[in-house]
Design an enzyme around this catalytic site. Structure first.
Site, short mmCIF file in Angstrom:
data_model
loop_
_atom_site.label_atom_id
_atom_site.label_comp_id
_atom_site.label_asym_id
_atom_site.label_seq_id
_atom_site.Cartn_x
_atom_site.Cartn_y
_atom_site.Cartn_z
N THR A 157 100.89 52.19 78.64
CA THR A 157 100.28 52.22 79.97
C THR A 157 99.25 53.33 79.89
O THR A 157 99.49 54.34 79.20
CB THR A 157 101.29 52.52 81.10
N HIS A 158 98.10 53.13 80.52
CA HIS A 158 96.97 54.07 80.41
C HIS A 158 96.55 54.24 78.95
O HIS A 158 96.02 55.29 78.58
CB HIS A 158 97.30 55.43 81.02
N SER A 279 80.21 43.46 56.89
CA SER A 279 78.98 44.15 57.31
C SER A 279 77.96 44.03 56.19
O SER A 279 78.32 44.04 55.01
CB SER A 279 79.31 45.61 57.59
N LYS A 285 83.81 47.28 55.61
CA LYS A 285 84.04 46.75 56.96
C LYS A 285 84.63 45.34 56.97
O LYS A 285 84.28 44.50 56.17
CB LYS A 285 82.72 46.73 57.75
N GLU A 292 85.34 39.83 69.44
CA GLU A 292 84.28 40.51 70.20
C GLU A 292 83.45 39.50 70.98
O GLU A 292 83.04 39.74 72.11
CB GLU A 292 83.38 41.31 69.26
N TYR A 319 73.30 15.99 100.35
CA TYR A 319 72.71 16.24 99.04
C TYR A 319 71.35 16.93 99.14
O TYR A 319 70.53 16.58 99.98
CB TYR A 319 72.54 14.91 98.26
#
Ligand code: ARG
Length: 410
Positions: A157-158, A279, A285, A292, A319
């Site tokens: 949490t947090h 990468s 990498k 993402e 319409y």
């Protein structure tokens, strides 16, 4: 010389090239082609059955439409901007193919009820696909939960270590979220699955049509009762876009979890090589680009909802051409959400947990609540137990020690 428009009767000059370019929708609404043909075949059958057009014309229309369908599937059909949209492109090709009978297809129908019929057919099929994809994803989450039922990890949490949990508990949290997403789509289906055809442009149709028959032919389980509503409401699509937005938010959270858990700092999760990218400059990498992009694409899916809400807001009944702007946001959300669910499913299937790391992180101070509960069980009021354990933790931190190192003496 421009070819005559299907609606060109009352016009004395041909359409300005700018207007043609600006108003066309064929560049995107050809996505609806097969649904439009389906709708037209059902309509033509009904017209024949009701004796509104001769049966032999119905047969010619169906045969012509089936040929066009084949050409579209084989990518041989040539779409023309001068015919504006998918409906008129197909109708024009039909008339070129079968002559006068083609011109009878539009009896008792308007493009306003035609377009929304095709759109609803499209959305019904795609919503069902999304429901099935979500179910696949849930199955994979359940398998992961079973595989890692005995692995312990910290719950956060947090983004601070909170309490130890089974990894299964973590995966099942997402299973629940996707269950609600799925239920929202299932519920939405009730309001998508309605036949608007038979509403005409706005005020209904003057011919003795049989809407029950058309609904059955097209597999719609209900018929829209009000023609004004049927041709101009888009709330079923707004609901769909909202469901997509919420589901993308849930997938974005899962993506974020996997992105941080797979970082070297956490090292809880190892993502499979085949689902990550390298990468061009840093050889070490291994980037979680799929995750993402799902996180990033949630932006466009939220935008699609806002887009259509804004189109609909303030539109007078019924319409208006503004409603042509309903398609691209929906097509884009359909494509994006389907790809994202497939991506998340593959990640869930391929992700490996690093048990040593998660176990280690789940020990230490993450057990502080258990210690406080232990004291509370022995009769110490919980608030006091909380305070005692808090001071122990504070003391150990200054000593650079872990919770496990505590003894009765020091
Ligand atoms: N392409 C139009 C749309 O997507 C079809 C309906 C056109 N109707 C009209 N009255 N211009 O909404």
């Amino acid at each position: 010389m421009q070819e005559k428009k299907l609606w060109g009767g009352r016009f004395s000059e041909s359409t300005d090239a700018f207007v043609e370019e600006f108003t066309e929708s064929i560049s995107f609404d050809k996505e609806l082609a097969l649904y439009d043909i389906k709708g037209s075949i059902a309509h033509a059958k009904m017209l024949g059955k009701q004796g509104i057009i001769p049966q032999e014309d119905t047969e010619k229309i169906i045969k012509g439409l089936q040929e066009i369908e084949q050409e579209i599937k084989e990518n041989k059909f040539i779409w023309k901007k001068e015919f504006e949209d998918v409906h008129m492109n197909i109708e024009k090709a039909l008339t070129d193919k079968i002559g006068e009978a083609g011109g009878k297809l539009h009896t008792g129908r308007s493009r306003n009820d035609q377009v929304i019929t095709a759109f609803r057919l499209y959305l019904k099929e795609n919503t069902q696909d999304i429901i099935n994809l979500l179910e696949d994803l849930q199955r994979k989450l359940l398998e992961k939960a079973k595989e890692y039922i005995d692995v312990v990890m910290p719950a956060y949490t947090h983004l601070q270590r909170a309490q130890p949990i089974r990894a299964a508990h973590y995966f099942l949290a997402y299973l629940e979220m996707f269950q609600r997403d799925k239920e929202r789509f299932i519920d939405n289906l009730k309001r998508i699955d309605m036949l608007p055809l038979g509403s005409g442009a706005v005020a209904g149709v003057d011919f003795p049509i049989d809407r029950e028959y058309v609904a059955k032919e097209l597999g719609f389980s209900q018929i829209m009762r009000n023609s004004i509503d049927a041709t101009s409401s888009r709330d079923f699509a707004l609901e769909f876009l909202s469901n997509c937005a919420i589901c993308m938010a849930n997938m974005s959270r899962f993506s974020e979890d996997m992105i941080i858990y797979s970082s070297s700092e956490f090292s809880f999760v190892e993502l499979p090589d085949k689902l990550t990218t390298g990468s061009s400059i840093m050889p070490q990498k291994k980037n979680p680009d799929v995750l993402e992009l799902i996180r990033g694409k949630s932006g466009r899916v939220y935008g699609n909802l806002v887009s259509l809400l804004t189109v609909v807001k303030g539109l007078p009944l019924a319409y208006n051409r503004d409603l042509q702007e309903d398609k691209e946001p929906v097509f884009d959300s359909v494509k994006t959400i389907k790809g994202s669910i497939v991506g998340i499913t593959k990640i869930v299937e391929g992700a490996k947990l690093n048990k040593e790391k998660t176990q280690l992180a789940a020990g230490g101070f993450a057990l502080a609540t258990d210690l406080a509960n232990y004291l509370a069980e022995k009769g110490v009021p919980f608030r006091q137990a909380h305070h005692i354990v808090g001071s122990i933790v504070g003391y150990l931190v200054t000593q650079g020690r872990e919770l496990e190192s505590i003894t009765w003496e020091s």
